[in-house]
Design a protein around this motif. Structure first.
Motif, PDB file in Angstrom:
ATOM      1  N   MET A   1       0.841  -1.182   0.000  1.00  0.00           N
ATOM      2  CA  MET A   1       0.000   0.000   0.000  1.00  0.00           C
ATOM      3  C   MET A   1       0.887   1.246   0.000  1.00  0.00           C
ATOM      4  SD  MET A   1      -3.071   0.961   2.538  1.00  0.00           S
ATOM      5  CE  MET A   1      -2.952   2.538   3.315  1.00  0.00           C
ATOM      6  N   ILE A   2       0.511   2.203  -0.817  1.00  0.00           N
ATOM      7  CA  ILE A   2       1.268   3.448  -0.871  1.00  0.00           C
ATOM      8  C   ILE A   2       0.653   4.472   0.086  1.00  0.00           C
ATOM      9  CG2 ILE A   2       2.000   3.079  -3.247  1.00  0.00           C
ATOM     10  CD1 ILE A   2      -0.084   5.212  -4.042  1.00  0.00           C
ATOM     11  N   ASN A   3       1.463   5.402   0.523  1.00  0.00           N
ATOM     12  CA  ASN A   3       0.973   6.515   1.333  1.00  0.00           C
ATOM     13  C   ASN A   3       0.741   7.698   0.420  1.00  0.00           C
ATOM     14  OD1 ASN A   3       1.126   5.393   4.017  1.00  0.00           O
ATOM     15  ND2 ASN A   3       3.328   5.409   3.726  1.00  0.00           N
ATOM     16  N   TRP A   4      -0.364   8.396   0.609  1.00  0.00           N
ATOM     17  CA  TRP A   4      -0.679   9.538  -0.221  1.00  0.00           C
ATOM     18  C   TRP A   4      -1.456  10.548   0.599  1.00  0.00           C
ATOM     19  CZ3 TRP A   4      -5.809  10.793  -1.056  1.00  0.00           C
ATOM     20  CH2 TRP A   4      -6.736   9.814  -0.699  1.00  0.00           C
ATOM     21  N   GLN A   5      -1.523  11.770   0.093  1.00  0.00           N
ATOM     22  CA  GLN A   5      -2.294  12.827   0.736  1.00  0.00           C
ATOM     23  C   GLN A   5      -2.811  13.768  -0.336  1.00  0.00           C
ATOM     24  OE1 GLN A   5      -0.332  14.570   4.039  1.00  0.00           O
ATOM     25  NE2 GLN A   5      -2.086  15.796   4.626  1.00  0.00           N
ATOM     26  N   TYR A   6      -4.032  14.189  -0.193  1.00  0.00           N
ATOM     27  CA  TYR A   6      -4.656  15.084  -1.165  1.00  0.00           C
ATOM     28  C   TYR A   6      -4.738  16.491  -0.585  1.00  0.00           C
ATOM     29  CZ  TYR A   6      -8.027  17.074  -4.382  1.00  0.00           C
ATOM     30  OH  TYR A   6      -8.643  17.876  -5.299  1.00  0.00           O
ATOM     31  N   TYR A   7      -4.493  17.466  -1.441  1.00  0.00           N
ATOM     32  CA  TYR A   7      -4.601  18.873  -1.042  1.00  0.00           C
ATOM     33  C   TYR A   7      -5.613  19.565  -1.928  1.00  0.00           C
ATOM     34  CZ  TYR A   7      -0.380  18.187   1.700  1.00  0.00           C
ATOM     35  OH  TYR A   7       0.520  17.742   2.621  1.00  0.00           O
ATOM     36  N   PRO A   8      -6.344  20.525  -1.435  1.00  0.00           N
ATOM     37  CA  PRO A   8      -6.270  21.044  -0.072  1.00  0.00           C
ATOM     38  C   PRO A   8      -6.894  20.054   0.911  1.00  0.00           C
ATOM     39  CG  PRO A   8      -8.015  22.171  -1.256  1.00  0.00           C
ATOM     40  CD  PRO A   8      -7.326  21.266  -2.244  1.00  0.00           C
ATOM     41  N   LYS A   9      -6.376  20.034   2.102  1.00  0.00           N
ATOM     42  CA  LYS A   9      -6.824  19.098   3.117  1.00  0.00           C
ATOM     43  C   LYS A   9      -8.295  19.292   3.487  1.00  0.00           C
ATOM     44  CE  LYS A   9      -2.559  18.033   5.560  1.00  0.00           C
ATOM     45  NZ  LYS A   9      -1.946  18.078   6.898  1.00  0.00           N
ATOM     46  N   SER A  10      -8.839  20.447   3.189  1.00  0.00           N
ATOM     47  CA  SER A  10     -10.237  20.715   3.508  1.00  0.00           C
ATOM     48  C   SER A  10     -11.203  20.056   2.530  1.00  0.00           C
ATOM     49  CB  SER A  10     -10.493  22.223   3.533  1.00  0.00           C
ATOM     50  OG  SER A  10     -10.144  22.797   2.280  1.00  0.00           O
ATOM     51  N   ASP A  11     -10.692  19.501   1.436  1.00  0.00           N
ATOM     52  CA  ASP A  11     -11.518  18.823   0.429  1.00  0.00           C
ATOM     53  C   ASP A  11     -11.246  17.328   0.437  1.00  0.00           C
ATOM     54  OD1 ASP A  11     -12.296  21.353  -0.310  1.00  0.00           O
ATOM     55  OD2 ASP A  11     -11.226  21.352  -2.222  1.00  0.00           O
ATOM     56  N   ALA A  12     -12.292  16.552   0.183  1.00  0.00           N
ATOM     57  CA  ALA A  12     -12.103  15.116  -0.019  1.00  0.00           C
ATOM     58  C   ALA A  12     -11.473  14.905  -1.388  1.00  0.00           C
ATOM     59  CB  ALA A  12     -13.445  14.400   0.053  1.00  0.00           C
ATOM     60  N   PRO A  14     -11.031  13.704  -5.071  1.00  0.00           N
ATOM     61  CA  PRO A  14     -12.030  13.392  -6.099  1.00  0.00           C
ATOM     62  C   PRO A  14     -11.952  11.917  -6.500  1.00  0.00           C
ATOM     63  CG  PRO A  14     -10.210  14.615  -7.059  1.00  0.00           C
ATOM     64  CD  PRO A  14      -9.975  14.569  -5.580  1.00  0.00           C
ATOM     65  N   GLU A  15     -12.992  11.455  -7.147  1.00  0.00           N
ATOM     66  CA  GLU A  15     -13.087  10.051  -7.540  1.00  0.00           C
ATOM     67  C   GLU A  15     -11.889   9.599  -8.377  1.00  0.00           C
ATOM     68  OE1 GLU A  15     -16.007   7.210 -10.212  1.00  0.00           O
ATOM     69  OE2 GLU A  15     -16.810   9.069  -9.389  1.00  0.00           O
ATOM     70  N   ILE A  16     -11.424  10.440  -9.283  1.00  0.00           N
ATOM     71  CA  ILE A  16     -10.308  10.045 -10.135  1.00  0.00           C
ATOM     72  C   ILE A  16      -9.046   9.782  -9.322  1.00  0.00           C
ATOM     73  CG2 ILE A  16      -9.530  12.373 -10.736  1.00  0.00           C
ATOM     74  CD1 ILE A  16      -9.182  10.975 -13.659  1.00  0.00           C
ATOM     75  N   ALA A  17      -8.864  10.510  -8.224  1.00  0.00           N
ATOM     76  CA  ALA A  17      -7.696  10.272  -7.372  1.00  0.00           C
ATOM     77  C   ALA A  17      -7.726   8.858  -6.811  1.00  0.00           C
ATOM     78  CB  ALA A  17      -7.635  11.299  -6.246  1.00  0.00           C
ATOM     79  N   GLY A  18      -8.894   8.411  -6.388  1.00  0.00           N
ATOM     80  CA  GLY A  18      -9.028   7.047  -5.881  1.00  0.00           C
ATOM     81  C   GLY A  18      -8.697   6.010  -6.936  1.00  0.00           C
ATOM     82  N   LYS A  19      -9.092   6.270  -8.181  1.00  0.00           N
ATOM     83  CA  LYS A  19      -8.787   5.344  -9.278  1.00  0.00           C
ATOM     84  C   LYS A  19      -7.284   5.271  -9.524  1.00  0.00           C
ATOM     85  CE  LYS A  19     -13.196   5.932 -11.638  1.00  0.00           C
ATOM     86  NZ  LYS A  19     -13.859   6.391 -12.866  1.00  0.00           N
ATOM     87  N   ILE A  20      -6.633   6.425  -9.515  1.00  0.00           N
ATOM     88  CA  ILE A  20      -5.187   6.471  -9.748  1.00  0.00           C
ATOM     89  C   ILE A  20      -4.447   5.784  -8.608  1.00  0.00           C
ATOM     90  CG2 ILE A  20      -3.193   8.015  -9.937  1.00  0.00           C
ATOM     91  CD1 ILE A  20      -5.214  10.028 -11.266  1.00  0.00           C
ATOM     92  N   ILE A  21      -4.859   6.037  -7.388  1.00  0.00           N
ATOM     93  CA  ILE A  21      -4.229   5.408  -6.225  1.00  0.00           C
ATOM     94  C   ILE A  21      -4.382   3.892  -6.296  1.00  0.00           C
ATOM     95  CG2 ILE A  21      -4.402   5.171  -3.717  1.00  0.00           C
ATOM     96  CD1 ILE A  21      -5.311   8.251  -3.859  1.00  0.00           C
ATOM     97  N   ALA A  22      -5.548   3.416  -6.720  1.00  0.00           N
ATOM     98  CA  ALA A  22      -5.776   1.977  -6.849  1.00  0.00           C
ATOM     99  C   ALA A  22      -4.814   1.352  -7.863  1.00  0.00           C
ATOM    100  CB  ALA A  22      -7.223   1.700  -7.241  1.00  0.00           C
ATOM    101  N   VAL A  23      -4.543   2.064  -8.948  1.00  0.00           N
ATOM    102  CA  VAL A  23      -3.597   1.570  -9.960  1.00  0.00           C
ATOM    103  C   VAL A  23      -2.203   1.455  -9.358  1.00  0.00           C
ATOM    104  CG1 VAL A  23      -2.459   2.096 -12.164  1.00  0.00           C
ATOM    105  CG2 VAL A  23      -4.930   2.452 -11.911  1.00  0.00           C
ATOM    106  N   PHE A  24      -1.763   2.478  -8.637  1.00  0.00           N
ATOM    107  CA  PHE A  24      -0.449   2.433  -8.001  1.00  0.00           C
ATOM    108  C   PHE A  24      -0.379   1.326  -6.954  1.00  0.00           C
ATOM    109  CE2 PHE A  24       0.302   6.373 -10.116  1.00  0.00           C
ATOM    110  CZ  PHE A  24       1.679   6.520 -10.162  1.00  0.00           C
ATOM    111  N   ASN A  25      -1.437   1.159  -6.165  1.00  0.00           N
ATOM    112  CA  ASN A  25      -1.451   0.093  -5.162  1.00  0.00           C
ATOM    113  C   ASN A  25      -1.362  -1.289  -5.814  1.00  0.00           C
ATOM    114  OD1 ASN A  25      -1.462   1.351  -2.622  1.00  0.00           O
ATOM    115  ND2 ASN A  25      -3.647   1.781  -2.766  1.00  0.00           N
ATOM    116  N   ALA A  26      -2.017  -1.460  -6.960  1.00  0.00           N
ATOM    117  CA  ALA A  26      -2.016  -2.759  -7.638  1.00  0.00           C
ATOM    118  C   ALA A  26      -0.628  -3.196  -8.101  1.00  0.00           C
ATOM    119  CB  ALA A  26      -2.986  -2.723  -8.821  1.00  0.00           C
TER     120      ALA A  26
END
Length: 85
Positions: A1-12, A14-26
């Motif tokens: 599992m990779i460590n990541w953080q999204y900015y700005p921290k006040s925002d969740a 976006p969906e595309i970030a989750g897709k990209i993170i899943a690719v890196f984790n795979a």
């Protein structure tokens, strides 16, 4: 599992970030720089199918003219591309 953080921290993230993170984790065990010394093209090769399928990205396949992705980097009057690389 990779460590990541999204900015700005006040925002969740976006969906595309989750897709990209899943690719890196795979492929993380294949590209982990603590256990491998891969060239950037090898890392991109491991990621390209997932980035294309999951996130709809266009990914460079090699250094030939046909394999490169061209994108405008400077825009001029009326939004026309002035420089493309």
């Amino acid at each position: 599992m990779i460590n990541w953080q999204y900015y700005p921290k006040s925002d969740a993230a976006p969906e595309i970030a989750g897709k990209i993170i899943a690719v890196f984790n795979a492929v993380s065990s294949e590209i982990d720089s603590t256990t491998h010394t891969l060239e950037s093209n090898s890392v991109l090769g491991a990621l390209s199918a997932g980035l294309t399928a999951a996130a709809g990205f266009t990914v460079e396949t090699d250094k030939t003219a046909e394999g490169k992705v061209t994108v405008p980097v400077l825009f001029g009057r009326n939004g026309r591309p002035e420089k493309v690389v």
